[in-house]
Design a protein around this motif. Sequence first.
Motif, mmCIF file in Angstrom:
data_model
loop_
_atom_site.group_PDB
_atom_site.id
_atom_site.type_symbol
_atom_site.label_atom_id
_atom_site.label_comp_id
_atom_site.label_asym_id
_atom_site.label_seq_id
_atom_site.Cartn_x
_atom_site.Cartn_y
_atom_site.Cartn_z
ATOM 1 N N PRO A 129 101.067 93.349 35.309
ATOM 2 C CA PRO A 129 102.321 93.819 35.915
ATOM 3 C C PRO A 129 102.177 95.288 36.315
ATOM 4 C CG PRO A 129 102.525 93.722 33.523
ATOM 5 C CD PRO A 129 101.172 93.168 33.844
ATOM 6 N N GLY A 130 102.781 95.686 37.426
ATOM 7 C CA GLY A 130 102.743 97.083 37.840
ATOM 8 C C GLY A 130 103.777 97.897 37.071
ATOM 9 N N PRO A 131 103.606 99.232 37.021
ATOM 10 C CA PRO A 131 104.513 100.073 36.231
ATOM 11 C C PRO A 131 105.986 99.915 36.614
ATOM 12 C CG PRO A 131 102.643 101.366 37.030
ATOM 13 C CD PRO A 131 102.529 100.013 37.651
ATOM 14 N N PHE B 74 97.749 94.363 40.541
ATOM 15 C CA PHE B 74 99.001 94.803 39.912
ATOM 16 C C PHE B 74 100.170 94.173 40.663
ATOM 17 C CE2 PHE B 74 95.788 97.863 38.842
ATOM 18 C CZ PHE B 74 96.051 98.173 37.513
ATOM 19 N N ASP B 75 101.018 93.456 39.933
ATOM 20 C CA ASP B 75 102.159 92.770 40.556
ATOM 21 C C ASP B 75 103.340 93.726 40.634
ATOM 22 O OD1 ASP B 75 100.695 90.436 40.746
ATOM 23 O OD2 ASP B 75 101.340 89.702 38.788
ATOM 24 N N GLU B 76 103.790 94.011 41.851
ATOM 25 C CA GLU B 76 104.900 94.950 42.050
ATOM 26 C C GLU B 76 105.979 94.388 42.981
ATOM 27 O OE1 GLU B 76 105.831 97.296 40.426
ATOM 28 O OE2 GLU B 76 104.383 98.894 40.029
ATOM 29 N N PRO B 77 106.623 93.254 42.587
ATOM 30 C CA PRO B 77 107.733 92.769 43.412
ATOM 31 C C PRO B 77 108.854 93.801 43.529
ATOM 32 C CG PRO B 77 107.619 91.561 41.325
ATOM 33 C CD PRO B 77 106.365 92.362 41.440
ATOM 34 N N HIS C 214 100.172 93.378 44.544
ATOM 35 C CA HIS C 214 100.828 92.176 45.074
ATOM 36 C C HIS C 214 102.326 92.445 45.176
ATOM 37 C CE1 HIS C 214 102.012 88.094 45.799
ATOM 38 N NE2 HIS C 214 102.680 88.023 44.662
ATOM 39 N N ILE C 215 102.841 92.410 46.403
ATOM 40 C CA ILE C 215 104.269 92.668 46.639
ATOM 41 C C ILE C 215 104.846 91.433 47.325
ATOM 42 C CG2 ILE C 215 105.944 94.299 47.596
ATOM 43 C CD1 ILE C 215 103.484 96.166 48.150
ATOM 44 N N ILE D 71 93.303 96.516 48.153
ATOM 45 C CA ILE D 71 93.829 95.287 48.769
ATOM 46 C C ILE D 71 95.346 95.268 48.644
ATOM 47 C CG2 ILE D 71 93.758 92.748 48.742
ATOM 48 C CD1 ILE D 71 91.115 93.015 47.082
ATOM 49 N N ILE D 72 96.035 94.889 49.712
ATOM 50 C CA ILE D 72 97.492 94.739 49.651
ATOM 51 C C ILE D 72 97.810 93.260 49.858
ATOM 52 C CG2 ILE D 72 99.690 95.383 50.728
ATOM 53 C CD1 ILE D 72 98.242 98.084 51.443
ATOM 54 N N SER D 73 98.524 92.694 48.893
ATOM 55 C CA SER D 73 98.818 91.263 48.893
ATOM 56 C C SER D 73 100.290 91.057 49.228
ATOM 57 C CB SER D 73 98.493 90.709 47.498
ATOM 58 O OG SER D 73 99.068 89.443 47.302
ATOM 59 N N LEU D 74 100.570 90.227 50.229
ATOM 60 C CA LEU D 74 101.960 90.085 50.678
ATOM 61 C C LEU D 74 102.294 88.651 51.065
ATOM 62 C CD1 LEU D 74 102.227 91.235 54.348
ATOM 63 C CD2 LEU D 74 100.081 91.380 53.142
ATOM 64 N N GLU D 75 103.575 88.428 51.245
ATOM 65 C CA GLU D 75 104.116 87.103 51.546
ATOM 66 C C GLU D 75 104.246 86.951 53.062
ATOM 67 O OE1 GLU D 75 108.303 84.886 50.406
ATOM 68 O OE2 GLU D 75 107.253 86.023 48.868
#
Length: 356
Positions: free
Chosen positions: A132-134, A177-180, A211-212, A249-253
Motif C-alpha cells: 500500500p502507498g503512504p 505501491f497502490d495509491e487509489p 498503481h492508481i 512505472i505508472i499503472s492505471l485504469e
Amino acid sequence: MKTLLPTSTAGSLPKPAWLAEPETLWSPWKLHGEELTQGKHDALRLSLQDQQQAGIDIVSDGEQTRQHFVTTFIEHLNGVDFKKRKTVKIRDRYDASVPTVVGPVTRQKSVFVEDAKFLRQQTKQPIKWALPGPMTMIDTLYDDHYKSREKLAWEFAKILNQEAKELEAAGVDIIQFDEPAFNVFFDEVNDWGIATLERAIEGLNCETAVHICYGYGIKANTDWKKTLGSEWRQYEKAFPKLQKSNIDIISLECHNSHVPMDLLELIRGKKVMVGAIDVATDTIETPEEVANTLRKALQFVDADKLYPSTNCGMAPLSHQVARGKLNALSAGADIVRQELASASANSSANSSANSN
C-alpha cells in the motif's frame, strides 16, 4: 530476450473457498495457526499456476496471504490499535470501521518478505509485489496520535522503504505501491503525496511502480464512478508531477473507463501499465477488445514501455471469471505483439528495398 508488452495483474486474485469466503473483500480466514500458514502458501501456488497457465509474463502472489491490500500491512506495525476502532469515510466514498493510530508507528520485523521468498522459489519469471502507498494507508486509519495526515504519511513512507528494501533483497523484480487515494485528494497528492512515495522508493535498484485506479468493483466504487461524468480526468492532476518523479512505472485504469486515452501523453517517457481488463464486471473481455485498448494506448506510449495489465485487483470475482480475464489479457497482448512484429518486418523490408 526481453518480452514485448509483458502482461501482469494489478493486484489481487480470487482466494480459494477453503481459505476464505470467495468473492468477498476483508473475508476472514477459515483456517488457523499452522494450517493457515500452509493454506496461504498452497493458495499462492495455485494463484501462480493460474497466471502461468494463462501466459502472464510478470507474476505475483495474487495477494493470497493477506486479507486486505492495506490493513494486512498495518496489522504488523506498532502504534496501531485494531481493537480501538472508529468509523471513517474511506476515499471520501464509503464508511468503514478502521483501527486507530495511538502512538508512534514502527515496524519491528518484515511483513511480506517470507511470502516473497516463497514466491521467488516457485518461479524463474519476473515477480511483482504490491505494497500500500503512504497516502492510501493514512486514508484507511483513524489518527489519534500525529493529528496530521502528512506527518503520518512520512512515517509510513520510512516503514515502506524498509520493507521494500527487504523485498528487493528477497528477489522481487518490481515493487508496486497502490495509491487509489491519488485519484481523490489532489491537493495533497501534489503537496506531499508524490514526495512521500519517492521516500518509500529511496535507494531501491529494482523497478518501482505506482498503481492508481478507481477501485475494486464493489458497489461504493461503481456508484461513485457514476457521478464522475462522461470523462474521468482525475489522472490529469497527478500525472505531470509523476512524470518528473523517480517512479519507473505508472499503472492505471483504461478499459471500460471514461479515462481519455490522450492523458497518457502527460506521462510520455514513463513505462505504463495499461489496465485492459475491467474488474467491475463478470463479463470476460474478448482478446480483440483487449487488443483494441492496447492499440489506443500505443498512440501515446512507446511499445517497449507498454505493460498490459488489469484495471485493479480481482479478489471480488469468481475464479472462473478471473481465469477467463487472465486468458483474454494474454491473448489480446499476443495479437498486438504479432501486429508490431509484422509492422517492424515490413518497415525493415521497405528500408532495405529503398537502400537497394
